[in-house]
Motif scaffolding. Structure first.
Motif, PDB file in Angstrom:
ATOM      1  N   GLU A 124       0.828  -1.208   0.000  1.00  0.00           N
ATOM      2  CA  GLU A 124       0.000   0.000   0.000  1.00  0.00           C
ATOM      3  C   GLU A 124       0.860   1.256   0.000  1.00  0.00           C
ATOM      4  O   GLU A 124       0.540   2.242  -0.674  1.00  0.00           O
ATOM      5  CB  GLU A 124      -0.937  -0.020   1.202  1.00  0.00           C
ATOM      6  CG  GLU A 124      -2.038  -1.078   1.101  1.00  0.00           C
ATOM      7  CD  GLU A 124      -2.834  -1.220   2.371  1.00  0.00           C
ATOM      8  OE1 GLU A 124      -4.038  -1.534   2.287  1.00  0.00           O
ATOM      9  OE2 GLU A 124      -2.259  -1.021   3.477  1.00  0.00           O
ATOM     10  N   LYS A 125       1.951   1.245   0.751  1.00  0.00           N
ATOM     11  CA  LYS A 125       2.857   2.399   0.765  1.00  0.00           C
ATOM     12  C   LYS A 125       3.477   2.614  -0.611  1.00  0.00           C
ATOM     13  O   LYS A 125       3.586   3.752  -1.094  1.00  0.00           O
ATOM     14  CB  LYS A 125       3.941   2.195   1.818  1.00  0.00           C
ATOM     15  CG  LYS A 125       3.439   2.184   3.249  1.00  0.00           C
ATOM     16  CD  LYS A 125       4.553   1.863   4.225  1.00  0.00           C
ATOM     17  CE  LYS A 125       4.034   1.747   5.649  1.00  0.00           C
ATOM     18  NZ  LYS A 125       5.109   1.365   6.603  1.00  0.00           N
ATOM     19  N   GLU A 126       3.878   1.527  -1.243  1.00  0.00           N
ATOM     20  CA  GLU A 126       4.473   1.628  -2.574  1.00  0.00           C
ATOM     21  C   GLU A 126       3.457   2.171  -3.574  1.00  0.00           C
ATOM     22  O   GLU A 126       3.786   3.017  -4.421  1.00  0.00           O
ATOM     23  CB  GLU A 126       4.973   0.261  -3.012  1.00  0.00           C
ATOM     24  CG  GLU A 126       5.679   0.263  -4.363  1.00  0.00           C
ATOM     25  CD  GLU A 126       6.186  -1.111  -4.759  1.00  0.00           C
ATOM     26  OE1 GLU A 126       6.799  -1.234  -5.842  1.00  0.00           O
ATOM     27  OE2 GLU A 126       5.980  -2.069  -3.988  1.00  0.00           O
ATOM     28  N   ALA A 127       2.213   1.715  -3.478  1.00  0.00           N
ATOM     29  CA  ALA A 127       1.165   2.195  -4.382  1.00  0.00           C
ATOM     30  C   ALA A 127       0.905   3.689  -4.179  1.00  0.00           C
ATOM     31  O   ALA A 127       0.663   4.424  -5.147  1.00  0.00           O
ATOM     32  CB  ALA A 127      -0.120   1.406  -4.155  1.00  0.00           C
TER      33      ALA A 127
ATOM     34  N   VAL B  39       1.490   9.235  -6.776  1.00  0.00           N
ATOM     35  CA  VAL B  39       1.904  10.637  -6.865  1.00  0.00           C
ATOM     36  C   VAL B  39       2.901  10.819  -8.003  1.00  0.00           C
ATOM     37  O   VAL B  39       2.840  11.794  -8.763  1.00  0.00           O
ATOM     38  CB  VAL B  39       2.504  11.119  -5.537  1.00  0.00           C
ATOM     39  CG1 VAL B  39       2.912  12.593  -5.650  1.00  0.00           C
ATOM     40  CG2 VAL B  39       1.501  10.943  -4.398  1.00  0.00           C
ATOM     41  N   LEU B  40       3.841   9.888  -8.147  1.00  0.00           N
ATOM     42  CA  LEU B  40       4.830   9.990  -9.219  1.00  0.00           C
ATOM     43  C   LEU B  40       4.162   9.982 -10.589  1.00  0.00           C
ATOM     44  O   LEU B  40       4.559  10.737 -11.493  1.00  0.00           O
ATOM     45  CB  LEU B  40       5.832   8.842  -9.111  1.00  0.00           C
ATOM     46  CG  LEU B  40       6.743   8.851  -7.868  1.00  0.00           C
ATOM     47  CD1 LEU B  40       7.643   7.620  -7.859  1.00  0.00           C
ATOM     48  CD2 LEU B  40       7.588  10.124  -7.826  1.00  0.00           C
ATOM     49  N   ARG B  41       3.133   9.140 -10.757  1.00  0.00           N
ATOM     50  CA  ARG B  41       2.434   9.103 -12.048  1.00  0.00           C
ATOM     51  C   ARG B  41       1.751  10.421 -12.356  1.00  0.00           C
ATOM     52  O   ARG B  41       1.609  10.804 -13.513  1.00  0.00           O
ATOM     53  CB  ARG B  41       1.404   7.967 -12.053  1.00  0.00           C
ATOM     54  CG  ARG B  41       2.003   6.593 -12.327  1.00  0.00           C
ATOM     55  CD  ARG B  41       0.904   5.578 -12.651  1.00  0.00           C
ATOM     56  NE  ARG B  41       0.060   5.315 -11.507  1.00  0.00           N
ATOM     57  CZ  ARG B  41       0.300   4.360 -10.605  1.00  0.00           C
ATOM     58  NH1 ARG B  41       1.381   3.601 -10.709  1.00  0.00           N
ATOM     59  NH2 ARG B  41      -0.536   4.156  -9.596  1.00  0.00           N
ATOM     60  N   GLU B  42       1.313  11.110 -11.320  1.00  0.00           N
ATOM     61  CA  GLU B  42       0.650  12.398 -11.528  1.00  0.00           C
ATOM     62  C   GLU B  42       1.594  13.415 -12.165  1.00  0.00           C
ATOM     63  O   GLU B  42       1.147  14.357 -12.834  1.00  0.00           O
ATOM     64  CB  GLU B  42       0.111  12.915 -10.191  1.00  0.00           C
ATOM     65  CG  GLU B  42      -0.635  14.226 -10.256  1.00  0.00           C
ATOM     66  CD  GLU B  42      -1.979  14.134 -10.965  1.00  0.00           C
ATOM     67  OE1 GLU B  42      -2.507  15.190 -11.368  1.00  0.00           O
ATOM     68  OE2 GLU B  42      -2.492  13.008 -11.131  1.00  0.00           O
ATOM     69  N   PHE B  43       2.904  13.228 -11.973  1.00  0.00           N
ATOM     70  CA  PHE B  43       3.882  14.199 -12.494  1.00  0.00           C
ATOM     71  C   PHE B  43       4.802  13.593 -13.545  1.00  0.00           C
ATOM     72  O   PHE B  43       5.914  14.053 -13.757  1.00  0.00           O
ATOM     73  CB  PHE B  43       4.701  14.766 -11.325  1.00  0.00           C
ATOM     74  CG  PHE B  43       3.884  15.605 -10.385  1.00  0.00           C
ATOM     75  CD1 PHE B  43       3.585  16.918 -10.685  1.00  0.00           C
ATOM     76  CD2 PHE B  43       3.369  15.058  -9.220  1.00  0.00           C
ATOM     77  CE1 PHE B  43       2.812  17.690  -9.830  1.00  0.00           C
ATOM     78  CE2 PHE B  43       2.602  15.819  -8.352  1.00  0.00           C
ATOM     79  CZ  PHE B  43       2.317  17.143  -8.664  1.00  0.00           C
ATOM     80  N   ASP B  44       4.310  12.546 -14.228  1.00  0.00           N
ATOM     81  CA  ASP B  44       5.085  11.959 -15.322  1.00  0.00           C
ATOM     82  C   ASP B  44       5.235  12.952 -16.479  1.00  0.00           C
ATOM     83  O   ASP B  44       4.280  13.637 -16.854  1.00  0.00           O
ATOM     84  CB  ASP B  44       4.371  10.703 -15.849  1.00  0.00           C
ATOM     85  CG  ASP B  44       4.768   9.458 -15.083  1.00  0.00           C
ATOM     86  OD1 ASP B  44       5.723   9.519 -14.294  1.00  0.00           O
ATOM     87  OD2 ASP B  44       4.088   8.415 -15.264  1.00  0.00           O
TER      88      ASP B  44
END
Length: 354
Positions: A246-249, A254-259
């Protein structure tokens, strides 16, 4: 603890108010000539996702409704709606494991919740179908009540309670750029002191309910800022338990939001453009451990030619629950395009936090 930090809101009679915190699981009950009574629920189960909080006043006391923050990322674990009822004598009733996510409002009968969204505006028959609403009763029971039509609000005002329904599908009007605007009309169905087994407007003296009457009635349940906010020490939420998965997800979401910030927009001719005009050399980094993990997004920009702008996104709330970063990139773009960044005088070590 400041008013801003606790987010205190007051409901109930002015001589015996219930003051609820938006940011902490606690309320303070005041009674003239007596000590404050503090009520708290730090272990209330709202699941692994951060929540929005709604405080409402009712004839029976105060209601606090917790709704998981929305996300379009299917990889994130879902939250669990929950609610608490605080009576004027300090009795606390908790409701967890709810499925209904839309609060219609409180009446003397309880807090009215609905599961479904509004039907298609173009399908008139869908606005007359039987709906199931859930009423959370102050004593701890949850009742299902069939309602003919689409509920909009539950109100208790001026000594009378009623359910306000949409009077069929909304009227539509053409707007610019091929869009449409919707105009809703309402009918009010009066309720007695006992919760009915079902609600059918055709048999319960339904009446037209105009917008002004609706606004006046809704003001009864709206919390107000207390004249004298409590100064009691905060009672924090119990920390949730998240798995490593869950932490990794949460971080990956958040990282995908700023790809691809430098190639965010794609044109029909195949060309690309950055998230905002002037954004260059983006760098996205993960810093800190749960529950203090944050994603730092930095880049060069004409607003601060001598250094870099940076936005930090907290991945979790103070209880360790996942905070969805829904539309965080678009919010950043809007701030940059409207020149909302702070003065460059606030930069430190070549970085201006925005």
């Amino acid at each position: 603890m400041s008013f801003e930090e606790a987010g205190w809101f007051e409901v109930g009679a002015e001589d015996a108010p219930i003051i609820v915190s938006l940011n902490y699981p606690m309320a303070v009950i005041r009674s003239r000539g007596a000590d404050d009574v503090i009520v708290s629920w730090p272990d209330l189960d709202v699941g692994p996702r951060a929540v929005s909080v709604t405080v409402m006043g009712a004839p029976t006391g105060a209601w606090v409704f917790y709704r998981p923050e929305e996300s379009e990322d299917a990889e994130l674990p879902d939250g669990a709606p929950a609610a608490v009822h605080i009576a004027g004598d300090g009795r606390l009733t908790e409701f967890t494991g709810l499925t209904a996510r839309h609060a219609l409002g409180p009446t003397r009968h309880g807090l009215w919740l609905m599961t479904s969204n509004l039907p298609n505006p173009d399908i008139q028959s869908a606005w007359r179908e039987l709906q199931q609403v859930t009423v959370l009763q102050p004593g701890g029971h949850a009742r299902k009540v069939p309602v003919e039509g689409v509920p909009a609000f539950a109100l208790d005002h001026g000594g009378s309670a009623r359910v306000v329904l949409h009077d069929g599908a909304p009227a539509t009007k053409s707007a610019g750029w091929g869009g449409r605007t919707y105009m809703y009309s309402y009918i009010g169905v009066p309720l007695g002191d006992e919760l009915p087994d079902e609600i059918r407007p055709s048999g319960r003296d339904a009446e037209r309910f105009d917008d002004q009457e609706l606004f006046t009635a809704m003001e009864t349940a709206v919390p107000r800022s207390p004249a004298s906010p409590p100064a009691h020490a905060p009672i924090s939420w119990d920390m949730v338990q998240l798995s490593d998965t869950e932490k990794e997800a949460a971080v990956k979401s958040v990282l995908r939001e700023f790809d691809h910030l430098d190639h965010y927009w794609h044109s029909a001719d195949g060309s690309t453009g950055p998230l905002a005009r002037g954004l260059r050399d983006p760098l996205v980094e993960v810093n800190g451990q749960w529950p203090h993990t944050r994603v730092d997004v930095s880049f060069t920009h004409p607003h601060y030619p001598a250094g870099r702008l940076r936005r930090s996104i907290q991945v979790y709330d103070t209880a360790g629950r996942i905070r969805p970063a829904t539309y965080a990139s678009i919010h950043l773009m809007e701030d940059l395009d409207t020149m909302a960044p702070p003065s460059t005088e606030h930069a430190r070590n070549g970085v201006l936090n925005i």
